[in-house]
Design a protein around this motif. Structure first.
Motif, PDB file in Angstrom:
ATOM      1  N   ILE A 120       0.867  -1.183   0.000  1.00  0.00           N
ATOM      2  CA  ILE A 120       0.000   0.000   0.000  1.00  0.00           C
ATOM      3  C   ILE A 120       0.898   1.225   0.000  1.00  0.00           C
ATOM      4  CG2 ILE A 120      -1.961  -1.118   1.132  1.00  0.00           C
ATOM      5  CD1 ILE A 120      -1.083   0.094   3.753  1.00  0.00           C
ATOM      6  N   SER A 121       0.334   2.396  -0.243  1.00  0.00           N
ATOM      7  CA  SER A 121       1.152   3.603  -0.323  1.00  0.00           C
ATOM      8  C   SER A 121       1.594   4.063   1.064  1.00  0.00           C
ATOM      9  CB  SER A 121       0.375   4.724  -1.016  1.00  0.00           C
ATOM     10  OG  SER A 121      -0.613   5.237  -0.154  1.00  0.00           O
ATOM     11  N   ARG A 122       2.696   4.804   1.083  1.00  0.00           N
ATOM     12  CA  ARG A 122       3.193   5.333   2.355  1.00  0.00           C
ATOM     13  C   ARG A 122       2.206   6.333   2.943  1.00  0.00           C
ATOM     14  NH1 ARG A 122       8.128   5.688  -0.748  1.00  0.00           N
ATOM     15  NH2 ARG A 122       7.824   7.931  -0.811  1.00  0.00           N
ATOM     16  N   ASN A 123       1.522   7.068   2.088  1.00  0.00           N
ATOM     17  CA  ASN A 123       0.531   8.026   2.584  1.00  0.00           C
ATOM     18  C   ASN A 123      -0.600   7.313   3.324  1.00  0.00           C
ATOM     19  OD1 ASN A 123       1.898  10.212   1.575  1.00  0.00           O
ATOM     20  ND2 ASN A 123       0.762  10.255  -0.351  1.00  0.00           N
ATOM     21  N   THR A 124      -0.997   6.171   2.828  1.00  0.00           N
ATOM     22  CA  THR A 124      -2.039   5.394   3.503  1.00  0.00           C
ATOM     23  C   THR A 124      -1.552   4.920   4.859  1.00  0.00           C
ATOM     24  OG1 THR A 124      -2.901   4.666   1.372  1.00  0.00           O
ATOM     25  CG2 THR A 124      -3.554   3.380   3.295  1.00  0.00           C
ATOM     26  N   VAL A 125      -0.304   4.477   4.928  1.00  0.00           N
ATOM     27  CA  VAL A 125       0.264   4.037   6.197  1.00  0.00           C
ATOM     28  C   VAL A 125       0.284   5.199   7.181  1.00  0.00           C
ATOM     29  CG1 VAL A 125       2.334   3.155   7.350  1.00  0.00           C
ATOM     30  CG2 VAL A 125       1.637   2.217   5.140  1.00  0.00           C
ATOM     31  N   ARG A 126       0.734   6.365   6.735  1.00  0.00           N
ATOM     32  CA  ARG A 126       0.761   7.546   7.606  1.00  0.00           C
ATOM     33  C   ARG A 126      -0.632   7.898   8.105  1.00  0.00           C
ATOM     34  NH1 ARG A 126       4.215   9.487   3.542  1.00  0.00           N
ATOM     35  NH2 ARG A 126       6.371   9.455   4.235  1.00  0.00           N
ATOM     36  N   ARG A 127      -1.596   7.861   7.215  1.00  0.00           N
ATOM     37  CA  ARG A 127      -2.976   8.198   7.586  1.00  0.00           C
ATOM     38  C   ARG A 127      -3.499   7.232   8.644  1.00  0.00           C
ATOM     39  NH1 ARG A 127      -5.227   8.669   2.648  1.00  0.00           N
ATOM     40  NH2 ARG A 127      -5.683   6.446   2.582  1.00  0.00           N
ATOM     41  N   TYR A 128      -3.202   5.950   8.508  1.00  0.00           N
ATOM     42  CA  TYR A 128      -3.657   4.964   9.495  1.00  0.00           C
ATOM     43  C   TYR A 128      -2.952   5.160  10.839  1.00  0.00           C
ATOM     44  CZ  TYR A 128      -6.531   2.032   6.465  1.00  0.00           C
ATOM     45  OH  TYR A 128      -7.526   1.544   5.679  1.00  0.00           O
ATOM     46  N   ILE A 129      -1.685   5.551  10.819  1.00  0.00           N
ATOM     47  CA  ILE A 129      -0.942   5.753  12.059  1.00  0.00           C
ATOM     48  C   ILE A 129      -1.454   6.993  12.795  1.00  0.00           C
ATOM     49  CG2 ILE A 129       1.320   6.397  12.994  1.00  0.00           C
ATOM     50  CD1 ILE A 129       2.526   4.569  10.797  1.00  0.00           C
ATOM     51  N   ARG A 130      -1.702   8.065  12.073  1.00  0.00           N
ATOM     52  CA  ARG A 130      -2.072   9.337  12.690  1.00  0.00           C
ATOM     53  C   ARG A 130      -3.526   9.429  13.125  1.00  0.00           C
ATOM     54  NH1 ARG A 130       1.049  12.970   8.218  1.00  0.00           N
ATOM     55  NH2 ARG A 130       3.138  12.563   8.986  1.00  0.00           N
ATOM     56  N   SER A 131      -4.387   8.676  12.492  1.00  0.00           N
ATOM     57  CA  SER A 131      -5.806   8.836  12.792  1.00  0.00           C
ATOM     58  C   SER A 131      -6.309   7.733  13.706  1.00  0.00           C
ATOM     59  CB  SER A 131      -6.616   8.832  11.503  1.00  0.00           C
ATOM     60  OG  SER A 131      -6.717   7.524  11.008  1.00  0.00           O
ATOM     61  N   ASP A 132      -7.453   8.029  14.310  1.00  0.00           N
ATOM     62  CA  ASP A 132      -8.137   7.022  15.119  1.00  0.00           C
ATOM     63  C   ASP A 132      -9.305   6.444  14.339  1.00  0.00           C
ATOM     64  OD1 ASP A 132      -6.449   7.289  17.264  1.00  0.00           O
ATOM     65  OD2 ASP A 132      -7.610   8.933  18.139  1.00  0.00           O
ATOM     66  N   ALA A 133      -9.345   6.743  13.073  1.00  0.00           N
ATOM     67  CA  ALA A 133     -10.455   6.277  12.241  1.00  0.00           C
ATOM     68  C   ALA A 133     -10.363   4.775  12.024  1.00  0.00           C
ATOM     69  CB  ALA A 133     -10.437   6.994  10.888  1.00  0.00           C
TER      70      ALA A 133
END
Length: 102
Positions: A27-40
């Motif tokens: 998966i993209s690095r942006n997706t990984v960052r989004r999953y790490i930073r959010s509680d969604a």
């Protein structure tokens, strides 16, 4: 939820880099960052609804004026499929490959 949990566990507990997580999960690095930073939670996609081939055939036949039941169309489909399988089996049995051997 499983993918988000895996990403957060690898990043926080196992100290795996974002780039490595993205590479492992493809998966993209942006997706990984989004999953790490959010509680969604993980995205939920609507269920895909597509009628079966026989149901679509039945609906098409009804538009053309067919008055029979779906059961008759399904029975035809089953017989047709068996016939196709028998043709494939008989064709593969009748194939003469003796010319391949020296």
């Amino acid at each position: 939820m499983a993918l988000r949990g895996i990403i957060r566990r690898w990043y926080i507990r196992d100290h795996i880099s974002i780039r490595e997580i993205a590479r492992r999960l493809d998966i993209s690095r942006n997706t990984v960052r989004r999953y790490i930073r959010s509680d969604a939670i993980e995205p939920a996609y609507p269920a895909r609804h597509s009628p079966s081939t026989l149901k679509q055939m039945f609906l098409d036949l009804q538009e053309l004026g067919y008055k029979g039941s779906y059961d008759r169309v399904a029975a035809f489909g089953r017989r047709w499929k068996v016939g196709q399988m028998e043709r494939v089996k008989s064709a593969s049995k009748s194939t003469d490959a003796s010319w391949l051997t020296p």
